[in-house]
Design a protein around this motif. Structure first.
Motif, PDB file in Angstrom:
ATOM      1  N   LEU A 119       0.828  -1.210   0.000  1.00  0.00           N
ATOM      2  CA  LEU A 119       0.000   0.000   0.000  1.00  0.00           C
ATOM      3  C   LEU A 119       0.858   1.253   0.000  1.00  0.00           C
ATOM      4  O   LEU A 119       0.612   2.203  -0.750  1.00  0.00           O
ATOM      5  N   VAL A 120       1.854   1.278   0.878  1.00  0.00           N
ATOM      6  CA  VAL A 120       2.704   2.459   1.020  1.00  0.00           C
ATOM      7  C   VAL A 120       3.470   2.718  -0.270  1.00  0.00           C
ATOM      8  O   VAL A 120       3.557   3.865  -0.744  1.00  0.00           O
ATOM      9  N   SER A 121       4.015   1.673  -0.859  1.00  0.00           N
ATOM     10  CA  SER A 121       4.751   1.836  -2.111  1.00  0.00           C
ATOM     11  C   SER A 121       3.838   2.329  -3.229  1.00  0.00           C
ATOM     12  O   SER A 121       4.240   3.142  -4.073  1.00  0.00           O
ATOM     13  N   ASP A 122       2.600   1.844  -3.237  1.00  0.00           N
ATOM     14  CA  ASP A 122       1.636   2.316  -4.231  1.00  0.00           C
ATOM     15  C   ASP A 122       1.366   3.804  -4.065  1.00  0.00           C
ATOM     16  O   ASP A 122       1.261   4.537  -5.056  1.00  0.00           O
ATOM     17  N   MET A 123       1.270   4.285  -2.828  1.00  0.00           N
ATOM     18  CA  MET A 123       1.050   5.709  -2.602  1.00  0.00           C
ATOM     19  C   MET A 123       2.239   6.539  -3.066  1.00  0.00           C
ATOM     20  O   MET A 123       2.080   7.630  -3.615  1.00  0.00           O
ATOM     21  N   GLN A 124       3.443   6.034  -2.846  1.00  0.00           N
ATOM     22  CA  GLN A 124       4.611   6.752  -3.335  1.00  0.00           C
ATOM     23  C   GLN A 124       4.584   6.850  -4.861  1.00  0.00           C
ATOM     24  O   GLN A 124       4.923   7.895  -5.436  1.00  0.00           O
ATOM     25  N   ALA A 125       4.157   5.771  -5.510  1.00  0.00           N
ATOM     26  CA  ALA A 125       4.059   5.794  -6.969  1.00  0.00           C
ATOM     27  C   ALA A 125       2.975   6.770  -7.427  1.00  0.00           C
ATOM     28  O   ALA A 125       3.155   7.509  -8.409  1.00  0.00           O
ATOM     29  N   GLN A 126       1.844   6.803  -6.720  1.00  0.00           N
ATOM     30  CA  GLN A 126       0.781   7.738  -7.088  1.00  0.00           C
ATOM     31  C   GLN A 126       1.219   9.184  -6.897  1.00  0.00           C
ATOM     32  O   GLN A 126       0.823  10.071  -7.658  1.00  0.00           O
ATOM     33  N   ALA A 127       2.036   9.428  -5.883  1.00  0.00           N
ATOM     34  CA  ALA A 127       2.552  10.785  -5.681  1.00  0.00           C
ATOM     35  C   ALA A 127       3.398  11.214  -6.874  1.00  0.00           C
ATOM     36  O   ALA A 127       3.292  12.361  -7.342  1.00  0.00           O
ATOM     37  N   GLU A 128       4.216  10.306  -7.374  1.00  0.00           N
ATOM     38  CA  GLU A 128       5.012  10.629  -8.558  1.00  0.00           C
ATOM     39  C   GLU A 128       4.108  10.895  -9.753  1.00  0.00           C
ATOM     40  O   GLU A 128       4.337  11.841 -10.518  1.00  0.00           O
ATOM     41  N   ASP A 129       3.073  10.077  -9.934  1.00  0.00           N
ATOM     42  CA  ASP A 129       2.156  10.252 -11.060  1.00  0.00           C
ATOM     43  C   ASP A 129       1.441  11.603 -10.988  1.00  0.00           C
ATOM     44  O   ASP A 129       1.148  12.213 -12.030  1.00  0.00           O
ATOM     45  N   ARG A 147       5.165  16.181  -4.023  1.00  0.00           N
ATOM     46  CA  ARG A 147       6.323  15.768  -3.233  1.00  0.00           C
ATOM     47  C   ARG A 147       5.866  15.242  -1.880  1.00  0.00           C
ATOM     48  O   ARG A 147       5.189  15.946  -1.127  1.00  0.00           O
ATOM     49  N   VAL A 148       6.234  14.017  -1.548  1.00  0.00           N
ATOM     50  CA  VAL A 148       5.932  13.443  -0.242  1.00  0.00           C
ATOM     51  C   VAL A 148       6.969  13.947   0.749  1.00  0.00           C
ATOM     52  O   VAL A 148       8.159  13.688   0.608  1.00  0.00           O
ATOM     53  N   ARG A 149       6.510  14.668   1.773  1.00  0.00           N
ATOM     54  CA  ARG A 149       7.426  15.254   2.739  1.00  0.00           C
ATOM     55  C   ARG A 149       7.837  14.278   3.837  1.00  0.00           C
ATOM     56  O   ARG A 149       8.945  14.334   4.349  1.00  0.00           O
ATOM     57  N   ALA A 150       6.921  13.415   4.236  1.00  0.00           N
ATOM     58  CA  ALA A 150       7.181  12.476   5.322  1.00  0.00           C
ATOM     59  C   ALA A 150       6.018  11.493   5.361  1.00  0.00           C
ATOM     60  O   ALA A 150       5.098  11.559   4.543  1.00  0.00           O
ATOM     61  N   VAL A 151       6.069  10.591   6.321  1.00  0.00           N
ATOM     62  CA  VAL A 151       5.002   9.611   6.531  1.00  0.00           C
ATOM     63  C   VAL A 151       4.364   9.885   7.892  1.00  0.00           C
ATOM     64  O   VAL A 151       5.072  10.029   8.897  1.00  0.00           O
ATOM     65  N   GLY A 152       3.039   9.963   7.920  1.00  0.00           N
ATOM     66  CA  GLY A 152       2.295  10.087   9.168  1.00  0.00           C
ATOM     67  C   GLY A 152       1.467   8.838   9.386  1.00  0.00           C
ATOM     68  O   GLY A 152       0.808   8.356   8.461  1.00  0.00           O
ATOM     69  N   VAL A 153       1.493   8.296  10.600  1.00  0.00           N
ATOM     70  CA  VAL A 153       0.828   7.022  10.878  1.00  0.00           C
ATOM     71  C   VAL A 153      -0.088   7.159  12.089  1.00  0.00           C
ATOM     72  O   VAL A 153       0.310   7.714  13.121  1.00  0.00           O
ATOM     73  N   GLY A 154      -1.291   6.635  11.972  1.00  0.00           N
ATOM     74  CA  GLY A 154      -2.174   6.430  13.112  1.00  0.00           C
ATOM     75  C   GLY A 154      -2.379   4.937  13.274  1.00  0.00           C
ATOM     76  O   GLY A 154      -2.756   4.254  12.315  1.00  0.00           O
ATOM     77  N   ALA A 155      -2.113   4.417  14.467  1.00  0.00           N
ATOM     78  CA  ALA A 155      -2.157   2.963  14.666  1.00  0.00           C
ATOM     79  C   ALA A 155      -2.979   2.597  15.881  1.00  0.00           C
ATOM     80  O   ALA A 155      -2.935   3.277  16.912  1.00  0.00           O
ATOM     81  N   ALA A 156      -3.722   1.508  15.760  1.00  0.00           N
ATOM     82  CA  ALA A 156      -4.393   0.940  16.923  1.00  0.00           C
ATOM     83  C   ALA A 156      -3.336   0.525  17.943  1.00  0.00           C
ATOM     84  O   ALA A 156      -2.223   0.146  17.587  1.00  0.00           O
ATOM     85  N   GLY A 157      -3.671   0.628  19.221  1.00  0.00           N
ATOM     86  CA  GLY A 157      -2.689   0.395  20.266  1.00  0.00           C
ATOM     87  C   GLY A 157      -2.917  -0.916  21.009  1.00  0.00           C
ATOM     88  O   GLY A 157      -3.804  -1.702  20.667  1.00  0.00           O
ATOM     89  N   PRO A 158      -2.089  -1.088  22.027  1.00  0.00           N
ATOM     90  CA  PRO A 158      -1.071  -0.180  22.577  1.00  0.00           C
ATOM     91  C   PRO A 158       0.127   0.001  21.650  1.00  0.00           C
ATOM     92  O   PRO A 158       0.405  -0.832  20.797  1.00  0.00           O
ATOM     93  N   SER A 211      10.682   1.853  12.280  1.00  0.00           N
ATOM     94  CA  SER A 211      11.952   1.601  11.593  1.00  0.00           C
ATOM     95  C   SER A 211      11.734   0.897  10.262  1.00  0.00           C
ATOM     96  O   SER A 211      12.446   1.163   9.282  1.00  0.00           O
ATOM     97  N   ARG A 212      10.729   0.022  10.210  1.00  0.00           N
ATOM     98  CA  ARG A 212      10.465  -0.684   8.950  1.00  0.00           C
ATOM     99  C   ARG A 212       9.945   0.278   7.892  1.00  0.00           C
ATOM    100  O   ARG A 212      10.293   0.171   6.710  1.00  0.00           O
ATOM    101  N   LEU A 213       9.112   1.243   8.289  1.00  0.00           N
ATOM    102  CA  LEU A 213       8.605   2.216   7.320  1.00  0.00           C
ATOM    103  C   LEU A 213       9.687   3.199   6.888  1.00  0.00           C
ATOM    104  O   LEU A 213       9.712   3.625   5.732  1.00  0.00           O
ATOM    105  N   VAL A 214      10.565   3.556   7.807  1.00  0.00           N
ATOM    106  CA  VAL A 214      11.710   4.405   7.424  1.00  0.00           C
ATOM    107  C   VAL A 214      12.554   3.698   6.380  1.00  0.00           C
ATOM    108  O   VAL A 214      12.947   4.279   5.357  1.00  0.00           O
TER     109      VAL A 214
END
Length: 319
Positions: free
Chosen positions: A72-82, A86-97, A120-123
């Motif tokens: 999904l993330v890689s697809d969004m990066q490709a769509q940004a190029e299309d 410019r993608v400035r950074a990644v923002g994440v909201g995650a279910a917890g804890p 770290s994996r997303l970085v």
């Protein structure tokens, strides 16, 4: 609560794009829910210009979950190029804890992810800075920015979906708590001695009124509720909301999530009646529950808001 604005900083020169997002800048927003992963592109004005999602598979290992998310993330990066943004950074909201900044995540409803090193994996995947927070806290940022809590310095946001989460804003500041997990409203006890919750306690709101709880109680998915279950869910959510309003001097509770919004007026009437019954102090009397204005786009706009806030703080040298 504009996450792209910095009320304390001196105005930045126009050429300083480390502080001021430009028109074609976007945040790559990621939402980690109990039943789905979603990703999108969010502008500095909160516009969601692209989005995609995938269901969370059951009975698979942690790397299988990550492979789905990475696609999904890689697809969004490709769509940004299309789209020539410019993608400035990644923002994440995650279910917890979660741990602070999503260094690791352990979503209750994704059993294979326990202390999974999400940030770290997303970085590594994107080559970008990654800023993260709880999903309901992210939604609180979004509702204060563009939604039902605009102009309110004190409010609570609840998500009633697969699980139940929350975010609390006091005096214009989103509460973090010692470990970053402030706002876990789903673990307020609403039925003493009730159903066993995934957290280990009994009678938590999440164990009684979440989508998973409703399915376990009724044997039917929450998309096929009875009138009684819609009423009961609203009543229990209103009971928890009253505890928050009484404890924290809050008069506005914004509720989103597929279960609450799907149950619609029956849920919200019951929730308001329960809030009225249980919020009887001089300062909490008259508190109200209102639906999210951002509907199903809220989680991704919230994740984008987390990213824009993180980028702004980084530019200020904040920790």
């Amino acid at each position: 609560m504009d996450p792209t604005a910095d009320e304390d900083a001196e105005p930045a020169p126009d050429h300083d794009d480390t502080v001021r997002p430009r028109h074609r800048d976007v945040m790559l927003a990621v939402d980690i829910g109990g039943t789905k992963f979603a990703a999108g592109l969010v502008t500095a004005r909160g516009e969601l210009i692209a989005r995609s999602r995938v269901d969370v598979e059951r009975d698979v290992g942690p790397e299988s979950h990550y492979t789905s998310l990475a696609a999904l993330v890689s697809d969004m990066q490709a769509q940004a190029e299309d789209q020539d943004v410019r993608v400035r950074a990644v923002g994440v909201g995650a279910a917890g804890p979660v741990t602070r900044h999503l260094e690791s995540v352990s979503p209750v409803n994704i059993g294979a992810w326990r202390d999974f090193p999400l940030r770290s994996r997303l970085v590594e995947l994107t080559g970008l800075d990654v800023y993260g927070d709880l999903d309901a806290k992210a939604l609180a940022l979004a509702e204060g920015w563009l939604g039902a809590a605009q102009g309110h310095p004190n409010f609570c946001v609840m998500t009633v979906s697969t699980g139940i989460g929350g975010g609390i804003v006091l005096d214009g500041e989103l509460l973090d708590g010692e470990s970053g997990n402030a706002g876990h409203i789903g673990h307020i006890i609403v039925e003493p001695g009730g159903r066993r919750c995934g957290c280990g306690a009994q009678g938590c709101l999440e164990a009684e009124a979440s989508g998973l709880a409703i399915e376990a109680i009724t044997g039917r998915p929450p998309t096929e509720p009875t009138y009684e279950i819609m009423q009961r869910t609203g009543t229990l959510v209103g009971r928890a909301a009253a505890s928050i309003c009484n404890a924290l001097d809050i008069s506005l509770v914004v509720v989103g999530g597929a279960v609450a919004l799907g149950f619609a007026a029956t849920f919200f009437h019951s929730a308001q009646a329960s809030l009225d019954e249980n919020a009887r102090l001089a300062y909490s009397r008259g508190a109200r529950i209102t639906p999210s204005r951002l509907a199903d786009s809220g989680p991704l706009i919230g994740a984008g808001a987390v990213g824009w806030r993180g980028l702004r703080r980084a530019a200020r040298g904040a920790t």
